[in-house]
Each structure stands twice: as C-alpha cells, then as structure tokens.
Write a protein that holds these residues in place. Sequence first.
Motif, short mmCIF file in Angstrom:
data_model
loop_
_atom_site.label_atom_id
_atom_site.label_comp_id
_atom_site.label_asym_id
_atom_site.label_seq_id
_atom_site.Cartn_x
_atom_site.Cartn_y
_atom_site.Cartn_z
N THR A 1 0.85 -1.19 0.00
CA THR A 1 0.00 0.00 0.00
C THR A 1 0.89 1.24 0.00
O THR A 1 1.81 1.34 0.82
N VAL A 2 0.61 2.15 -0.91
CA VAL A 2 1.39 3.38 -1.01
C VAL A 2 0.94 4.36 0.07
O VAL A 2 -0.26 4.59 0.25
N LEU A 3 1.90 4.92 0.80
CA LEU A 3 1.63 5.93 1.83
C LEU A 3 2.16 7.27 1.35
O LEU A 3 2.85 7.35 0.33
N GLU A 4 1.87 8.32 2.09
CA GLU A 4 2.39 9.65 1.75
C GLU A 4 3.92 9.67 1.75
O GLU A 4 4.54 10.33 0.93
N ASP A 5 4.52 8.95 2.68
CA ASP A 5 5.97 9.01 2.86
C ASP A 5 6.63 7.64 2.81
O ASP A 5 7.57 7.36 3.53
N GLY A 6 6.14 6.77 1.95
CA GLY A 6 6.73 5.45 1.83
C GLY A 6 5.68 4.44 1.42
O GLY A 6 4.70 4.77 0.75
N GLY B 1 2.40 -5.05 7.12
CA GLY B 1 2.20 -4.32 8.37
C GLY B 1 3.35 -3.43 8.79
O GLY B 1 3.29 -2.82 9.86
N ARG B 2 4.41 -3.34 8.00
CA ARG B 2 5.56 -2.50 8.36
C ARG B 2 5.78 -1.43 7.28
O ARG B 2 5.61 -1.67 6.10
N ARG B 3 6.20 -0.26 7.75
CA ARG B 3 6.50 0.85 6.84
C ARG B 3 7.89 0.66 6.22
O ARG B 3 8.82 0.24 6.90
N HIS B 4 7.98 1.00 4.95
CA HIS B 4 9.27 0.97 4.26
C HIS B 4 9.42 2.28 3.50
O HIS B 4 8.44 2.88 3.08
N ARG B 5 10.67 2.70 3.30
CA ARG B 5 10.92 3.99 2.66
C ARG B 5 10.64 3.96 1.16
O ARG B 5 10.30 4.97 0.57
N SER B 6 10.80 2.78 0.52
CA SER B 6 10.67 2.74 -0.93
C SER B 6 10.19 1.39 -1.43
O SER B 6 10.28 0.38 -0.71
N LEU B 7 9.73 1.37 -2.66
CA LEU B 7 9.36 0.12 -3.30
C LEU B 7 10.59 -0.76 -3.52
O LEU B 7 10.50 -1.99 -3.47
N SER B 8 11.72 -0.15 -3.73
CA SER B 8 12.95 -0.92 -3.94
C SER B 8 13.31 -1.70 -2.68
O SER B 8 13.77 -2.84 -2.75
N ALA C 1 10.98 -4.65 -2.69
CA ALA C 1 11.38 -5.61 -3.72
C ALA C 1 12.58 -6.42 -3.25
O ALA C 1 12.66 -7.63 -3.48
N ARG C 2 13.49 -5.79 -2.54
CA ARG C 2 14.67 -6.47 -2.00
C ARG C 2 14.26 -7.50 -0.94
O ARG C 2 14.77 -8.60 -0.89
N LYS C 3 13.28 -7.12 -0.10
CA LYS C 3 12.77 -8.05 0.94
C LYS C 3 12.11 -9.27 0.28
O LYS C 3 12.27 -10.39 0.75
N ILE C 4 11.36 -9.03 -0.78
CA ILE C 4 10.64 -10.13 -1.44
C ILE C 4 11.59 -11.07 -2.17
O ILE C 4 11.47 -12.29 -2.07
N THR C 5 12.54 -10.51 -2.91
CA THR C 5 13.39 -11.33 -3.79
C THR C 5 14.73 -11.73 -3.17
O THR C 5 15.35 -12.68 -3.64
N GLY C 6 15.18 -10.97 -2.18
CA GLY C 6 16.50 -11.22 -1.63
C GLY C 6 17.61 -10.59 -2.46
O GLY C 6 18.79 -10.75 -2.16
N ASN C 7 17.24 -9.87 -3.50
CA ASN C 7 18.21 -9.20 -4.38
C ASN C 7 17.84 -7.74 -4.55
O ASN C 7 16.70 -7.34 -4.34
N ARG C 8 18.82 -6.95 -4.99
CA ARG C 8 18.55 -5.54 -5.27
C ARG C 8 17.75 -5.43 -6.56
O ARG C 8 18.15 -5.97 -7.59
N SER D 1 15.04 -2.57 -8.83
CA SER D 1 14.36 -1.29 -8.92
C SER D 1 12.92 -1.57 -8.51
O SER D 1 12.24 -2.38 -9.14
N GLY D 2 12.45 -0.92 -7.46
CA GLY D 2 11.08 -1.14 -7.00
C GLY D 2 10.04 -0.84 -8.07
O GLY D 2 9.17 -1.66 -8.34
N PRO D 3 10.13 0.33 -8.73
CA PRO D 3 9.16 0.62 -9.79
C PRO D 3 9.20 -0.42 -10.92
O PRO D 3 8.17 -0.78 -11.46
N LEU D 4 10.37 -0.92 -11.23
CA LEU D 4 10.48 -1.95 -12.26
C LEU D 4 9.87 -3.26 -11.77
O LEU D 4 9.08 -3.89 -12.47
N PHE D 5 10.18 -3.66 -10.56
CA PHE D 5 9.67 -4.91 -9.99
C PHE D 5 8.14 -4.91 -9.92
O PHE D 5 7.50 -5.91 -10.22
#
Length: 160
Positions: free
Chosen positions: A112-117, A122-129, A132-139, A141-145
């Motif tokens: 879910t997109v928030l105003e600031d992340g 259930g946890r806030r993250h700074r970016s989609l990237s 994406a890193r948490k999901i895949t285990g690799n770096r 680009s969040g917008p690309l993923f």
Amino acid sequence: MMKGKFSSSNPEPLTREIAALAGASRADLTSRWRVLYDTEPPRRISRELLRRAIAYRLQERAFGGLKPSARRLLQRIADDARPRSSSAPPTRKLSAGAVLIREWQGTSHQVTVLEDGVLFRGRRHRSLSEVARKITGNRWSGPLFFGLKAPVGENHDGTR
C-alpha cells in the motif's frame, strides 16, 4: 556561387544550377557544401541528402529563407519531438492509498502506497525498492519490480 548571383525575377540560372547537381560527383557536392555552409558536411550524409541540402541553400540565398514565424514553429516542433532524457520513460506517480500486487515465485505480495513510503506486511518501508529487496533477496528497482516502469530497451508495448 555567391549570394546575389541568382535573381528572383529570372529563376532560369538557379533552375539550371540545381538541375546540374543531379550529375555532380560526391566530391563536387562536398566542395559545394563547404562553400555554401562554411563547414564540412556530416560524415555519413547520403549523396541525395547532400544534393537536396545544397539545392535548398541555393534557393534560400536567391529567394530568402524561412520567415521567423516558420522558424519558431519548426523549432517548437523539433523541441517537442526531442526525447526529454536518455533514460527510460518516467515512473508513474502513485497517490497515497494505491495498492500494488505482485506475484513472485507463486506468492502474491501486496503493498500500500503511503504519503511518505509504502506499507508491506504491516511495516512501513521507505521505498518500493526496499520492499522488492525483501521479497526477492536481491537488489531490484522497485518501480520496475512492481511494473510501474518498463525495462530499459523495451517500448511501452513490451516489444524491443
């Protein structure tokens, strides 16, 4: 030929000069270009384009160039046609509250997109990237993923 050799009241000499360009050698055309444009022609310019550019310049000198309004219009068209940057198309901007769903290795992941992340599991993250890193285990680009941006080298329709 120098400026003023041709007259708009008698276009015959200009017509003959332009017609003669068709039989001119590439070396002759290149030499003509240097005289008319005071520079070297582009390295990979075709003979036909070289001939046409010389014919245009001869006519321009005889009859005058484009009106300033036409020049402005052409410049505006060229500016609009020029890519804004050499990178991929801009990333889509999402509003707070937007929900992104991405399936990865058989598991559906919701963000879910928030105003600031973003909010993920259930946890806030700074970016989609970061997500994406948490999901895949690799770096990644969040917008690309998450499909918000096309991979570099692909057109908008997915073709190369």
